[in-house]
Design a protein around this motif. Structure first.
Motif, short mmCIF file in Angstrom:
data_model
loop_
_atom_site.label_atom_id
_atom_site.label_comp_id
_atom_site.label_asym_id
_atom_site.label_seq_id
_atom_site.Cartn_x
_atom_site.Cartn_y
_atom_site.Cartn_z
N HIS A 329 18.42 -84.24 14.04
CA HIS A 329 18.47 -83.41 12.84
C HIS A 329 17.25 -82.48 12.77
N PHE A 453 18.70 -89.22 13.41
CA PHE A 453 18.56 -89.04 11.96
C PHE A 453 17.33 -89.79 11.50
N TYR A 519 23.94 -83.91 7.93
CA TYR A 519 22.75 -83.28 7.34
C TYR A 519 23.16 -82.01 6.60
N TRP A 525 17.30 -86.67 1.81
CA TRP A 525 16.33 -87.29 2.73
C TRP A 525 14.89 -86.99 2.31
#
Length: 556
Positions: A329, A453, A519, A525
């Motif tokens: 990501h 991730f 994402y 996040w």
């Protein structure tokens, strides 16, 4: 006793073991909407000034101040125990608590220092936490299984006994993922552990109770286990350093485990903490006990000095920005560029790894883990009637109807031969780096992300979640090939304003597209730590820790 009764009994025991004077009053606890609580005891005046100072020190500083008499061992244990209690209220990282025994141990060490004018060993008075699977005399080892409530360890495992002899003080054990086989830390017995950097995210698994406690500084240093990422993923998720030794370096005698007798890919026991110097201190003290005389599985290899395994001067590193299947990501790629840039500024050589990575490592690992058709796990669950958590059932192919056909002996042998071929090919490419590194030297280490991730939202492994279940990480080939592997924080954290989704993306595979599509909301996040792995060759634990220190210096 039913499994639900076991849960009620165990949680009540744990609750009663927390001293009331250290509990934060409910009206002083933050709202659940406050996600980042990693330094709350420092900023919200929940600890005394001395407790804040002690719990923010390195192991080296704690040992120095204890040996000099500035602090007593009791004072140090009380400070970390107090902070661990607050951690429990906010993050649920603990499985077992032994504060009374730890304080009694601390008092005996203080008396020894007064009477003899010297410390009892290199870890004199250092509190230490351990993953629940480690046997500690007088404590239960349940590993999250309801049927194991009431099973008390009669003696310390070899690791704990060795560290205790060096002066360490075990004071808590930490929560684990159900059966130890999941990327999150949750089980029926103790519940779910949370990440102190963002409580809506997992601290990783299965050593996530350990990583959550350490990241909150409720323990100065601790120990986890790792068969497929269970030290490295929690370390990366919680801004920590970690070490997954090669099998045979740290004794596993006296630990509870999953897949007993499965030898194709082995779990190992390793340290976790805030500084590679702390991890080196622990490993050196442990190895000085000559554990090969207590455990025939330990290789008789004495601990070596950093200067003997890593020459002075710049290192040569290779890096990987993902693998053949999946791209990391955006925040991970940003942090990787940062790490590479800082290392080059510090004079180190960093080149791209273009070689093999055991493409089928994930599939082979699961084949090895499921070769018994789930018989061991089903048997343990049947003792109490406890249901299997869905995430584990999906990962280990434990279909409720029992329709899964485990790999045959012939397939297992084929996998083992394929693993050996991967190891040889990997080694050949590593040795050939004297040609492709541009330096005339073989590389010292290989840097890569822990997973595509960051720490994921809770429940991401549930079959019905939008994540589905991803057994794909970048953490499988190292245990498959028995490589010494460390973890380190980049010093960077996910920033929703900076780490935006990619507008254009060319997937490497169908799985890559699925991972990419997760994402979409960077806010989900927010603040997640960004960590990486450092891979060495087999039985190069000393060199890996020495390289981690060089990396830490470059990233300051």
């Amino acid at each position: 006793m039913s499994w639900k009764q076991a849960v009620e009994i165990k949680r009540r025991q744990r609750e009663f073991s927390l001293p009331g004077q250290w509990l934060v009053a409910p009206d002083r606890l933050p709202s659940d909407t406050l996600l980042d609580v990693h330094d709350l005891p420092d900023t919200a005046y929940l600890l005394s000034d001395d407790e804040v100072r002690i719990t923010n020190c390195s192991c080296k500083e704690i040992l120095h101040n204890t040996a000099s008499g500035e602090w007593t061992s009791r004072k140090v244990v009380e400070a970390f125990a107090h902070r661990a209690v607050i951690a429990q209220q906010l993050l649920n990282p603990l499985s077992e608590v032994c504060f009374a025994a730890a304080l009694e141990h601390a008092d005996s060490l203080d008396k020894y220092l007064r009477d003899n004018g010297k410390t009892i060993g290199p870890l004199h008075g250092l509190p230490m936490s351990f993953k629940d699977s480690c046997d500690i005399q007088g404590l239960e080892t349940t590993m999250g299984y309801c049927a194991w409530v009431g099973r008390t360890a009669e003696k310390d495992c070899v690791l704990v006994a060795s560290l205790r002899k060096a002066g360490a003080i075990p004071f808590v054990k930490t929560n684990v993922g159900h059966t130890l086989m999941m990327g999150e830390t949750v089980n029926h017995l103790f519940g779910r552990s949370l990440n102190p950097w963002n409580r809506s995210l997992t601290p990783g698994g299965s050593s996530g109770g350990e990583s959550a406690l350490l990241a909150f500084r409720g323990s100065p240093v601790g120990w986890g286990t790792d068969i497929g990422g269970s030290i490295r993923l929690p370390a990366a998720s919680c801004n920590l350093y970690g070490l997954r030794p090669s099998p045979g370096r740290v004794s596993y005698r006296g630990l509870a485990d999953t897949f007993l007798g499965q030898e194709a890919v082995r779990s190992t026991l390793g340290p976790m903490g805030h500084d590679p110097q702390d991890l080196e201190l622990l490993m050196a003290a442990y190895m000085s006990s000559e554990p090969w005389n207590q455990d025939p599985d330990v290789i008789p290899l004495a601990w070596r000095r950093a200067e003997d395994v890593l020459p002075a001067g710049p290192c040569v590193f290779a890096y990987i920005d993902g693998d053949e299947l999946v791209t990391p990501h955006p925040p991970i790629l940003r942090a990787l560029d940062h790490v590479i840039g800082r290392l080059r500024e510090a004079g180190h050589t960093v080149v791209r790894w273009e070689g093999p990575l055991a493409r089928d490592a994930g599939r082979m690992m699961v084949d090895f883990w499921t070769a018994d058709g789930g018989e061991e796990i089903r048997r343990r669950l049947a003792e109490s009637g406890e249901p299997l958590i869905d995430e584990v059932a999906q990962l280990l192919r434990l279909d409720p109807e029992g329709s899964f056909t485990p790999p045959s002996v012939a397939q297992t042998w084929k996998n083992q031969n394929e693993r050996n071929e991967y190891a040889r090919t990997f080694l050949d490419h590593w040795q050939d780096s004297a040609r492709w590194s541009g330096t005339g030297r073989t590389i010292d280490g290989l840097i890569l992300p822990a997973a595509p991730f960051l720490a994921r939202p809770h429940g991401a492994d549930m079959p019905e979640s939008r994540f589905g279940m991803f057994e794909h990480t970048y953490a499988n080939f190292q245990p498959l090939l028995q490589l010494s592997t460390g973890s380190f924080p980049s010093g960077l954290f996910q920033d929703p304003e900076v780490d935006i989704p990619r507008a254009e993306f060319e997937p490497r595979s169908k799985l890559d597209q699925r991972v990419h599509d997760l994402y979409t909301d960077p806010e989900e996040w927010r603040g997640a730590p960004i960590g990486f792995q450092l891979v060495g060759r087999r039985l190069e634990e000393e060199k890996v820790l020495a390289m981690l220190l060089r990396i830490k210096d470059a990233l300051r």
